[in-house]
Design a protein around this motif. Sequence first.
Motif, PDB file in Angstrom:
ATOM      1  N   GLY A 414       0.821  -1.207   0.000  1.00 60.14           N
ATOM      2  CA  GLY A 414       0.000   0.000   0.000  1.00 60.14           C
ATOM      3  C   GLY A 414       0.849   1.249   0.000  1.00 60.14           C
ATOM      4  O   GLY A 414       2.060   1.230  -0.274  1.00 60.14           O
ATOM      5  N   ASP A 415       0.225   2.381   0.314  1.00 63.09           N
ATOM      6  CA  ASP A 415       0.890   3.673   0.289  1.00 63.09           C
ATOM      7  C   ASP A 415       1.743   3.842   1.543  1.00 63.09           C
ATOM      8  O   ASP A 415       1.306   3.590   2.653  1.00 63.09           O
ATOM      9  N   THR A 416       2.969   4.326   1.338  1.00 62.74           N
ATOM     10  CA  THR A 416       3.892   4.543   2.464  1.00 62.74           C
ATOM     11  C   THR A 416       4.305   6.000   2.584  1.00 62.74           C
ATOM     12  O   THR A 416       5.269   6.304   3.298  1.00 62.74           O
ATOM     13  N   HIS A 417       3.608   6.927   1.911  1.00 62.80           N
ATOM     14  CA  HIS A 417       4.010   8.332   1.938  1.00 62.80           C
ATOM     15  C   HIS A 417       3.327   9.108   3.062  1.00 62.80           C
ATOM     16  O   HIS A 417       3.805  10.168   3.453  1.00 62.80           O
ATOM     17  N   ASN A 418       2.193   8.625   3.530  1.00 63.41           N
ATOM     18  CA  ASN A 418       1.485   9.246   4.665  1.00 63.41           C
ATOM     19  C   ASN A 418       1.130  10.711   4.375  1.00 63.41           C
ATOM     20  O   ASN A 418       1.466  11.623   5.130  1.00 63.41           O
ATOM     21  N   PHE A 419       0.451  10.954   3.255  1.00 62.39           N
ATOM     22  CA  PHE A 419      -0.035  12.291   2.951  1.00 62.39           C
ATOM     23  C   PHE A 419      -1.349  12.536   3.697  1.00 62.39           C
ATOM     24  O   PHE A 419      -2.187  11.643   3.820  1.00 62.39           O
ATOM     25  N   GLN A 420      -1.528  13.759   4.166  1.00 64.33           N
ATOM     26  CA  GLN A 420      -2.758  14.138   4.857  1.00 64.33           C
ATOM     27  C   GLN A 420      -3.786  14.572   3.814  1.00 64.33           C
ATOM     28  O   GLN A 420      -3.998  15.762   3.566  1.00 64.33           O
ATOM     29  N   ASP A 421      -4.415  13.600   3.178  1.00 65.64           N
ATOM     30  CA  ASP A 421      -5.369  13.884   2.106  1.00 65.64           C
ATOM     31  C   ASP A 421      -6.771  14.028   2.667  1.00 65.64           C
ATOM     32  O   ASP A 421      -7.136  13.398   3.674  1.00 65.64           O
ATOM     33  N   ASP A 422      -7.555  14.850   1.996  1.00 62.17           N
ATOM     34  CA  ASP A 422      -8.968  14.985   2.320  1.00 62.17           C
ATOM     35  C   ASP A 422      -9.714  13.784   1.743  1.00 62.17           C
ATOM     36  O   ASP A 422      -9.706  13.577   0.514  1.00 62.17           O
ATOM     37  N   PRO A 423     -10.355  12.969   2.545  1.00 61.09           N
ATOM     38  CA  PRO A 423     -11.036  11.780   1.998  1.00 61.09           C
ATOM     39  C   PRO A 423     -12.177  12.116   1.052  1.00 61.09           C
ATOM     40  O   PRO A 423     -12.582  11.264   0.256  1.00 61.09           O
ATOM     41  N   LYS A 424     -12.697  13.332   1.127  1.00 63.94           N
ATOM     42  CA  LYS A 424     -13.747  13.733   0.193  1.00 63.94           C
ATOM     43  C   LYS A 424     -13.174  14.109  -1.173  1.00 63.94           C
ATOM     44  O   LYS A 424     -13.921  14.211  -2.147  1.00 63.94           O
ATOM     45  N   PHE A 425     -11.884  14.334  -1.223  1.00 62.67           N
ATOM     46  CA  PHE A 425     -11.233  14.759  -2.472  1.00 62.67           C
ATOM     47  C   PHE A 425     -10.388  13.623  -3.063  1.00 62.67           C
ATOM     48  O   PHE A 425     -10.553  13.253  -4.227  1.00 62.67           O
ATOM     49  N   VAL A 426      -9.488  13.039  -2.295  1.00 65.79           N
ATOM     50  CA  VAL A 426      -8.633  11.940  -2.748  1.00 65.79           C
ATOM     51  C   VAL A 426      -9.198  10.647  -2.175  1.00 65.79           C
ATOM     52  O   VAL A 426      -9.257  10.463  -0.958  1.00 65.79           O
ATOM     53  N   ILE A 427      -9.608   9.743  -3.062  1.00 71.21           N
ATOM     54  CA  ILE A 427     -10.248   8.507  -2.617  1.00 71.21           C
ATOM     55  C   ILE A 427      -9.353   7.287  -2.803  1.00 71.21           C
ATOM     56  O   ILE A 427      -9.668   6.215  -2.292  1.00 71.21           O
ATOM     57  N   TRP A 428      -8.257   7.411  -3.532  1.00 71.39           N
ATOM     58  CA  TRP A 428      -7.371   6.274  -3.752  1.00 71.39           C
ATOM     59  C   TRP A 428      -5.986   6.801  -4.094  1.00 71.39           C
ATOM     60  O   TRP A 428      -5.832   7.842  -4.743  1.00 71.39           O
ATOM     61  N   ARG A 429      -4.962   6.104  -3.641  1.00 74.77           N
ATOM     62  CA  ARG A 429      -3.593   6.504  -3.897  1.00 74.77           C
ATOM     63  C   ARG A 429      -2.695   5.266  -3.843  1.00 74.77           C
ATOM     64  O   ARG A 429      -2.835   4.422  -2.961  1.00 74.77           O
ATOM     65  N   LYS A 430      -1.781   5.206  -4.797  1.00 72.27           N
ATOM     66  CA  LYS A 430      -0.778   4.158  -4.809  1.00 72.27           C
ATOM     67  C   LYS A 430       0.413   4.617  -5.636  1.00 72.27           C
ATOM     68  O   LYS A 430       0.276   4.931  -6.821  1.00 72.27           O
ATOM     69  N   GLY A 431       1.585   4.651  -5.010  1.00 70.47           N
ATOM     70  CA  GLY A 431       2.792   5.063  -5.721  1.00 70.47           C
ATOM     71  C   GLY A 431       2.677   6.496  -6.202  1.00 70.47           C
ATOM     72  O   GLY A 431       2.375   7.422  -5.438  1.00 70.47           O
ATOM     73  N   ASN A 432       2.910   6.682  -7.478  1.00 67.19           N
ATOM     74  CA  ASN A 432       2.821   8.021  -8.076  1.00 67.19           C
ATOM     75  C   ASN A 432       1.463   8.288  -8.701  1.00 67.19           C
ATOM     76  O   ASN A 432       1.329   9.213  -9.518  1.00 67.19           O
ATOM     77  N   LYS A 433       0.447   7.518  -8.356  1.00 67.09           N
ATOM     78  CA  LYS A 433      -0.900   7.682  -8.909  1.00 67.09           C
ATOM     79  C   LYS A 433      -1.878   8.002  -7.792  1.00 67.09           C
ATOM     80  O   LYS A 433      -1.693   7.581  -6.643  1.00 67.09           O
TER      81      LYS A 433
END
Length: 496
Positions: A414-433
């Motif tokens: 899974g993702d290991t960058h630990n970005f503080q994303d808004d769940p209403k805006f960013v719903i999925w993240r993996k690598g550079n996508k």
Amino acid sequence: MSYLNQPDYVCYVCNCGSLKPISKIYFCRHCSKIRCGYCVCQEVDSHYCPNCMENLPSSEVRLKKNKCSNCFKCPCCFQTLSTRAGHVPLRVAPADGEDSKDVKTTPKKVYYLSCSLCRWTSRDAGIPDQSMATGGWPEQENPHTSRINALIDYHKILASIEKQQSERKKFRPKHPYMQIAMFRITSAMVRKHIGHPTKPTTESTDQPSPAVASTEVEELPTDIFTEPVEITKITTLEQRLQQPDVQTENVNELRPQHRQLLVRRSQRCRVCEHNLCKPDFCSQSAKFKIQLAAFYHVPEVRIVTCEPLRPGKSSELLLKFCNPTQHQTQVVLLPLDTPMTPILTIVDEKEEVKQDNAQQESESPNLLPSIVRQVPVVEETKPIRIIANADVVFPQNCLILPRRDDAAEYDDTGDTHNFQDDPKFVIWRKGNKAVIKLHVTPHENIKENNNQPVVIGFVMQYRYVNTITTLEHKAPQKLDLKVKLYLTIGNIVGSA
């Protein structure tokens, strides 16, 4: 290859106004702008044969009429012919004292051309077999060779006379005999200059007889209406156009043609004259010395899914963003009326520099003025015919995309960058996508039955790290570049 026939749902707007997908545009690192096929100039790097992969210089290509001397193509299906070996019996004369009836035969190895697709061979056309596999196949003579050579020689003479006249205007020597010695002129011109009468015979032979149009047409044979037509023995129009000098009517009269050469070309920016795409000189290599395609530098946008679209009602749209660079970037979505002026900063955040207008002009800063350079040819800006007919609610937060990591594609943790994303805006993240969610509201004037697609548009601002060092900026720079995008997200499905 069915995807080649599908429409381009995500189009990037080039600086000339053309709408192209990201796979058909380039990114100039010196201008920091995207370039489409209209904004680049094509250059021929080398000529090569697609069959034997032999590189040829331009001077030799002209002599060989852009054809390979070793490879042939089939006159029926236009595939590459291969050389096959066979054996024919060869009679040996009897020695002295032996009976003439005891004639011995020994097999002799011969070679002929064969097509592995349509099974055409050079023996079908009556071409004799060769004793060597390297070639020596008889060439088909052009019946109009003498006429063509006469016209070529005549026009060469005209070209030399025009060149002599233009040079004579530039420099006029005082002595008339110096003029004769300096310029190459014909014997008829020398006779006219010294006062001797010209020879009428030489003038008549130099100029070929002009072509005369005739209204007489050969009559059709008498058996054309009585004899049955065998289509398999008559050449097609495409086969005849492959041999324009002869244009044979029967299949058994077809002759193999030399394989035409291909070129390896490079693309150059019309504004700053830097290479955007340059392949390797070796024809067997598929690598590129320079490959500035846009999908290596500009974030890629893809449509994941969209809810059913209805006029005046909001629908969820999922977009996928991908960072192809080796540096972390941030993406901000802005309305279409946003100014397209880029923002320039230095990578070292201790010192902030204001926008440098000279850096973003058409001329590249690392090119010194030279009289050898050509005047930049800029494509005129085309009007954008596509119109956005839906409203988009843009988020206030920026989307941070990590750098590209090839090993992350095989990481299932899974993702290991630990970005503080808004769940209403960013719903999925993996690598550079990353996948974001937008709300789209089509205009109410869109009807269901007119098959008008729903199109949205926005400006994507992304952070680009320019690693090219110049005389003014020796350190890498960060550029906040902007590009317009138009997305076709679907059609109206009807009111609920």
